[in-house]
Design a protein around this motif. Sequence first.
Motif, PDB file in Angstrom:
ATOM      1  N   ALA A  12      35.624   7.757  -2.738  1.00 13.66           N
ATOM      2  CA  ALA A  12      34.399   8.354  -3.275  1.00 13.66           C
ATOM      3  C   ALA A  12      34.519   9.876  -3.350  1.00 13.66           C
ATOM      4  CB  ALA A  12      33.199   7.954  -2.414  1.00 13.66           C
ATOM      5  N   LEU A  13      35.107  10.473  -2.285  1.00 12.57           N
ATOM      6  CA  LEU A  13      35.301  11.930  -2.293  1.00 12.57           C
ATOM      7  C   LEU A  13      36.252  12.364  -3.411  1.00 12.57           C
ATOM      8  CD1 LEU A  13      35.578  12.663   1.545  1.00 12.57           C
ATOM      9  CD2 LEU A  13      33.744  13.393  -0.007  1.00 12.57           C
ATOM     10  N   LEU A  14      37.360  11.619  -3.570  1.00 13.59           N
ATOM     11  CA  LEU A  14      38.324  11.955  -4.620  1.00 13.59           C
ATOM     12  C   LEU A  14      37.698  11.816  -6.010  1.00 13.59           C
ATOM     13  CD1 LEU A  14      41.561  10.240  -3.230  1.00 13.59           C
ATOM     14  CD2 LEU A  14      41.092  12.702  -3.361  1.00 13.59           C
ATOM     15  N   ALA A  15      36.887  10.762  -6.192  1.00 10.70           N
ATOM     16  CA  ALA A  15      36.222  10.553  -7.482  1.00 10.70           C
ATOM     17  C   ALA A  15      35.230  11.674  -7.776  1.00 10.70           C
ATOM     18  CB  ALA A  15      35.516   9.198  -7.490  1.00 10.70           C
ATOM     19  N   THR A  16      34.477  12.085  -6.724  1.00 11.94           N
ATOM     20  CA  THR A  16      33.511  13.175  -6.902  1.00 11.94           C
ATOM     21  C   THR A  16      34.220  14.474  -7.287  1.00 11.94           C
ATOM     22  OG1 THR A  16      32.069  12.161  -5.250  1.00 11.94           O
ATOM     23  CG2 THR A  16      31.671  14.472  -5.779  1.00 11.94           C
ATOM     24  N   TYR A  17      35.334  14.753  -6.590  1.00 14.12           N
ATOM     25  CA  TYR A  17      36.100  15.961  -6.911  1.00 14.12           C
ATOM     26  C   TYR A  17      36.640  15.903  -8.338  1.00 14.12           C
ATOM     27  CZ  TYR A  17      39.951  19.279  -7.056  1.00 14.12           C
ATOM     28  OH  TYR A  17      40.794  20.296  -7.428  1.00 14.12           O
ATOM     29  N   GLY A  18      37.145  14.719  -8.718  1.00 13.11           N
ATOM     30  CA  GLY A  18      37.697  14.584 -10.068  1.00 13.11           C
ATOM     31  C   GLY A  18      36.644  14.807 -11.139  1.00 13.11           C
ATOM     32  N   ILE A  19      35.445  14.232 -10.924  1.00 14.52           N
ATOM     33  CA  ILE A  19      34.364  14.402 -11.895  1.00 14.52           C
ATOM     34  C   ILE A  19      33.916  15.858 -11.959  1.00 14.52           C
ATOM     35  CG2 ILE A  19      31.959  13.794 -12.394  1.00 14.52           C
ATOM     36  CD1 ILE A  19      32.574  11.021 -11.163  1.00 14.52           C
TER      37      ILE A  19
END
Length: 454
Positions: free
Chosen positions: A219-226
């Motif tokens: 979830a953290l990686l996805a948030t950073y990517g977005i």
Amino acid sequence: MISWRKHYRQTLIAIGLLLSTSASIYGQDGDPKNGEKLFKANCTACHALDKQVVGPPLKGVVERVKTEGGVDKDWLHKWIKNNKELRASGDKYANEIFEKFNKTEMQVFPNLTDKDIDDILAYTTNPPAPEPAPAAGTAAPAGNNAQAAPASSTTTNVVIISLLAIAALLVWILIKLRQLVKLGQSEDLAGLNETRVKSFSEIYQKYHYVGKGLIAILALLATYGIWNWIMWIGVYKGYKPEQPIYFSHKIHAGEQKIDCQLCHSSAKYGKVSEIPSMNVCMNCHRTISEYNAAHYMEPGKDKAFYDGEIQKIYAATGWDPAKQQYTGKTQPVEWTRIHNMPDFVYFNHSQHVVAGEQAIINSFNKKNPNNKIDVVCKACHGKIDTMNVVQMANDFTMGWCIECHRTTEVDMNNGYNKEYFKNLHDKLKKQYPKDGGKITVDAIGGLECGKCHY
């Protein structure tokens, strides 16, 4: 008898010499090679040898004026040095030429000596043969590569197909081995296999703490990517679209040393640096109808390509190069814009080009000692004079602008604002005494929101 034969032989020799030079009796008193240099330096703005530009073609002009006007080289000397004076004297042929070419005045050349003019006329009468084109063998590597390309592609396809076949064979072997292993299992192993966890839900129940941790990390990686993707929306560094008419800044600004502001004239005193009108192009290309800079050709392009692009300029402006006049039939050119600030951003070119010119150049060169610039335009737009196809050289994000404002020192001695901002500069020097009174743009409001946003 002997005396008669002697004189007869001398007469034949004289006649032979006369015949051998009769074809070049006019204009051959000079040096054609030197004449070529003088012609290119003084005449090519209005004349060509084999076609009409502003003035008539000049190949064979000595013989032509003799036939048409009954004048000789002495008349040409007078015409070239000062045609106005010759016309004012009432010379009939001089005034006929003036009327014939729509009363377009020819430039006077009092600086040319009689020898210079003789050299030019010698060149127009008998121009030196052009240098031979490169031998066909010089282009062999490109041709070989072009022919070798299909063979290389075929080889690549064969390799890929072979690898796929090997992979399929390995998969088939593994499946067969697994089947053999299952057949040879004992009853104990078969019972153990039945007790193994077979569903994802059972695995999650057993290792739910690890699963929750992995989900949190994902979830953290996805948030950073977005977030990272959102922050780069509208950033087009490296963007270099194809234009309807090919224009190489390297040829014009680099090879020909044309100043940026000759074409982008409003950059210095206006908010926007406009796209030059086609009339600006015609200031030069009215007389430059073909590409003759053989010393510089871009890879994959030749003279015919450049000449074709010049013809596009003529089509857009409605210029007839044969008649040397406008037809009135124009075609709009749909240029593709490269640099385009959002509507909510205020940027004034004149403020940077005039008020901040030297400060920006000094700051850039200090931060980039191995990549210095000499024109303020390059600080934002990159080294345009080295680009054949212009591209966006920087991010042009708010952070990029703010960093520049924080590091660029204000030029207190700028001739445009020295007296106007004198009181403000004196106040700032007292307010910021550190570093010898060095003041950066952020100190004079360079970070205030309202300075750049409406």
